[in-house]
Each structure stands twice: as structure tokens, then as C-alpha cells.
Design an enzyme around this catalytic site. Structure first.
Site, PDB file in Angstrom:
ATOM      1  N   CYS A  58      -0.020   4.212   2.329  1.00 15.69           N
ATOM      2  CA  CYS A  58       0.280   3.879   3.729  1.00 15.69           C
ATOM      3  C   CYS A  58       1.660   4.395   4.117  1.00 15.69           C
ATOM      4  O   CYS A  58       1.909   4.696   5.282  1.00 15.69           O
ATOM      5  CB  CYS A  58       0.252   2.363   3.930  1.00 15.69           C
ATOM      6  SG  CYS A  58      -1.399   1.653   3.728  1.00 15.69           S
ATOM      7  N   CYS A  63       0.840  -1.210   0.000  1.00 17.66           N
ATOM      8  CA  CYS A  63       0.000   0.000   0.000  1.00 17.66           C
ATOM      9  C   CYS A  63       0.871   1.255   0.000  1.00 17.66           C
ATOM     10  O   CYS A  63       1.507   1.579   1.005  1.00 17.66           O
ATOM     11  CB  CYS A  63      -0.916  -0.042   1.220  1.00 17.66           C
ATOM     12  SG  CYS A  63      -1.700   1.529   1.606  1.00 17.66           S
TER      13      CYS A  63
END
Lengths: 109, 309
Positions: free
Chosen positions: A36, A33
Site C-alpha cells: 500500500c 500493508c
């Protein structure tokens, strides 16, 4: 994923987060991700800047799927703030540091 | 507020456009500061694979490509600073970019802040974001293993997300308001070849169902207005991008989509301020074109500074 935030897993979530005397900010994240990583940088900053007020922990949703499922997490990055074993705040997506600090501050007395 | 020493050029944004501009500015021996509010690389990092960047016949991972951009910019002397630009104000020798942490005076500025995903604008959308509504398939696809999901949109990003999600989900419904797709043909071919993907033609989303998590969608047919429900646990929104031009809306001429108006040399309506990448008008939203306009903007800055002494 940020390397400088200590991790928490499904196994020690209760002891580390729910039974913590200080409020705990949990950063739900995963290696795949990319947004993230941006939130991870903010979380790492907060771990240092607010070290007397909160504890910051990283949870890899790939390695620990049970806790994110329990809290209905279907998207990352998500930050959850726990205080006294209760979920107090849920912050979804790549939001600004100011907004995160503001939401945490509401729960610090 | 801290003030850092004046640089020749401050570049706002470290995506493909900003980093390309930084490479050229650095090689021109301009003192170059690049402001990035998150991490260098830009929004392309949320796609899973790039196969249309020239020179990479087998494709390339976005993180690998963008790390290369960043290293090349730093190699030629650009300084990348983590800060968010709040406004740009004039001063006697150029401009001051006001950041959250410091002021950054510059003789010239390149705005390369890019665009961010557009929301659908439904009432339930905020409440269900992270609870089934997502704007990033590569982030959230693994949460939907074996579940039915929908993608709304019809451009390249929507098609790529649908194909990517089909690797995880039990079924992918692509919801598109028209009766044909706008996305690149090769992506359409892949979409139609995937047995897990169904296209819901001429349909718009009236409502997202579910209180604490997405349970379904109410779809309305754009031809006859008929309404039906679609049971899905995820909704991936891919309905276009909005330029992040908010912080200069008072300063610069923007078009009706809030994109920064530039001339053929990437100059904005203010002398010494240039713009590049997805934030400019008529941007094709490609890594290669963002890089190209970043290069052109840097060359324009070199020329501008040589004239202003």
C-alpha cells in the site's frame, strides 16, 4: 501510509466522495500493508499532478471498515474511482502509475 | 528524455541485493545510482517477520532490516532514484539504462530487480483478485477475521502465510499438490501444531467459485482425479516467484525459467552487466543470499572497472 493525502472516513465518505463535483480517487490502505505504501506514493503524486481534474482521498480500512465492506473490498491496496456518486473503476494491487493514470483518464471528459 | 550524468554503476532494484551492492560500490568510491520503481526494501517487506537473517537471534521486522540496508547504502554515497528501468542499451563507454523518467548512462550495471509472485493461471483469478484472491497475507489477513480461507502452495512462504492467517481466520486449509511439504522443517512443525490449519494433501485447484467474491474452491485429487468443493471466502496464492527479467530478455542469456544466467562472479552474458538476488539462476530466494550475491556483484564491478580504466 502516505501522510500527504487527506483522509476520508466512513462518517464523511458520502459527503466527501459520493457528492463530490469532481471525480474522487479513494486509496484504501492500512498501516500494516507494505505494498500500500508504494501505491500511496503514486496516489500522492496524482493528487498533485491531476489536482484540477480529480480529488484523491486516503481511507484507512482499519479505522473505517464499513465503506470497504460495502464495496466488497477484500484486498489492499485497492483504488476506487468515483464520479457523480458512482463507482467507475476498481484497481487492485500494486500496479504501475501509467496503468492507474490510463484507467482514470477514461473517465475524464 | 532527460539524461543524467554518467555514473560508474547503475544498480537496478533497491531490495536486499541492490542495496547490498550499493553499500559496497559506495565504499569503493564508485558513483552509484540505484533505480527503484516503487519503494526501497523489495518483496521481503510483505512478510510479517524475518527470523533467519543471521545476526538477529530474536528475529527482525522486514521494514526495520531494510531501512537499515537503505540508510547504509545512502551513508556510503549511493543515490536512490524512483524510476523504473525499461531497457538497457549499449553506448560507446558502457551502457545506458533507459528509465521511465530519464536515461541513466553507466560504465557498469547491476541488475537486482528480484522476482514477483506467480499467479495460479485460473480464468477466474483476475476477476476475483481483491475479492477474496490475495497474494499478500500480511496485507489482507484482517479482512478474513473469523472466516475460512485457503492457502495454495507448499514452500516456506505458503507455510508462513498459513500460520499467519490462522491468527485471524476461523480455519485455514493448506492446499498442496503433493503428499509432503517442501518448506523448512521448523515451519512445518508450527503448521502441524496449529489446530486451525488442515492440510489438503495431493490436491490442486480446478476452479475458484463465486461471481463477485470468492465463495469456494473446486479441488481435484491428484491421485484418483476425484473432485470436491471446499467452502472458503479467501484464497491466498503462494506458488512461487517469477524473475522480473522481461526488460532484458532480448539482451541477456536467460534460463528456461527466465532467470538471468550468471557465472561465479555474477557476470551476465554481456560485459559490464552483472546480476544479483532473486533474478539470477538458482537463486535460493533468501534475504541473506540476495545480500551476498549483491556484495559479490559489486566487487566484480570494482574489478571490471579497474581493468577497463
Amino acid at each position: 501510509m502516505s501522510d500527504n493525502i487527506p483522509s476520508v472516513t466512513d462518517a464523511d465518505f458520502e459527503a466527501e466522495v459520493l457528492r463530490s463535483s469532481l471525480p474522487v480517487l479513494v486509496d484504501f490502505s492500512a498501516a500494516w500493508c507494505m505494498p500500500c505504501k508504494a501505491v500511496g506514493v503514486i496516489a500522492a503524486d496524482l493528487a498533485v499532478e491531476m489536482k484540477d481534474k480529480i480529488i484523491v482521498r486516503l481511507m484507512d480500512v482499519d479505522a473505517s471498515p464499513k465503506t470497504p465492506a460495502k464495496y466488497g473490498i477484500r484486498g489492499i491496496p485497492t483504488l476506487l474511482l468515483f464520479k457523480g456518486g458512482e463507482l467507475k473503476e476498481s484497481i487492485v494491487g500494486a500496479v504501475s502509475k501509467e496503468k492507474i493514470v490510463g484507467l482514470i483518464a477514461k473517465h475524464l471528459s | 528524455m532527460n539524461a543524467v550524468p554518467r555514473s560508474d554503476v547503475v544498480i537496478i532494484g533497491a531490495g536486499p541485493a541492490g542495496l547490498s551492492a550499493a553499500i559496497y560500490a559506495g565504499r569503493a568510491r564508485l558513483s552509484t545510482v540505484v533505480l527503484e520503481k516503487a519503494l526501497p526494501g523489495g518483496q521481503i517487506l510483505i512478510t510479517d517477520w524475518i527470523e533467519n537473517y543471521p545476526g538477529f537471534p530474536d528475529g527482525v521486522a522486514p521494514a526495520v532490516l531494510m531501512e537499515g540496508f537503505e540508510k547504509q547504502a545512502v551513508h556510503f554515497g549511493a543515490k536512490i532514484v524512483t524510476d523504473e528501468a525499461r531497457e538497457i542499451v549499449p553506448d560507446p563507454v558502457g551502457w545506458i539504462v533507459r528509465g521511465g523518467k530519464a536515461d541513466y548512462p553507466a560504465r557498469a550495471v547491476i541488475i537486482a530487480v528480484g522476482a514477483r509472485y506467480r499467479r495460479l493461471g485460473l480464468a477466474e483469478e483476475d476477476r476475483l483478485t481483491g475479492r477474496g484472491v490475495s497474494y499478500c497475507a500480511t496485507c489482507d489477513a484482517p479482512f478474513f477475521r473469523g472466516r475460512a480461507v485457503a492457502v495454495v502452495g507448499g514452500g516456506d512462504t505458503a507455510l508462513m502465510e498459513a500460520v499467519y492467517l490462522a491468527k485471524y481466520a476461523s480455519r485455514v486449509h493448506l492446499i498442496h499438490r503433493r503428499d509432503r511439504l517442501r518448506g523448512t522443517k521448523i515451519l512445518q512443525e508450527r503448521l502441524f501444531a496449529d489446530p486451525k490449519i488442515t492440510v489438503e494433501w495431493s490436491a490442486v485447484i480446478d476452479q475458484i467459485l463465486g461471481r463477485d467474491r470468492v465463495e469456494g474452491l473446486v479441488l481435484r485429487d491428484t491421485n484418483d482425479g476425484s473432485v470436491r468443493e471446499l467452502a472458503v471466502e479467501g484464497l491466498f496464492v503462494s506458488v512461487g516467484m517469477d524473475p522480473q527479467s522481461e526488460f532484458v530478455r532480448e539482451l541477456l542469456d536467460l534460463n528456461e525459467w527466465k532467470e538471468i544466467r550468471v557465472d561465479g562472479r555474477l557476470a551476465t552474458s554481456r560485459p559490464g552487466i552483472f546480476a544479483a538476488g532473486d533474478v539470477i539462476d538458482a537463486a535460493p530466494h533468501q534475504v541473506a543470499t540476495a545480500a551476498g550475491t549483491g556484495v559479490a556483484a559489486a566487487l566484480s564491478v570494482v574489478e571490471y572497472l579497474s581493468k577497463t580504466g
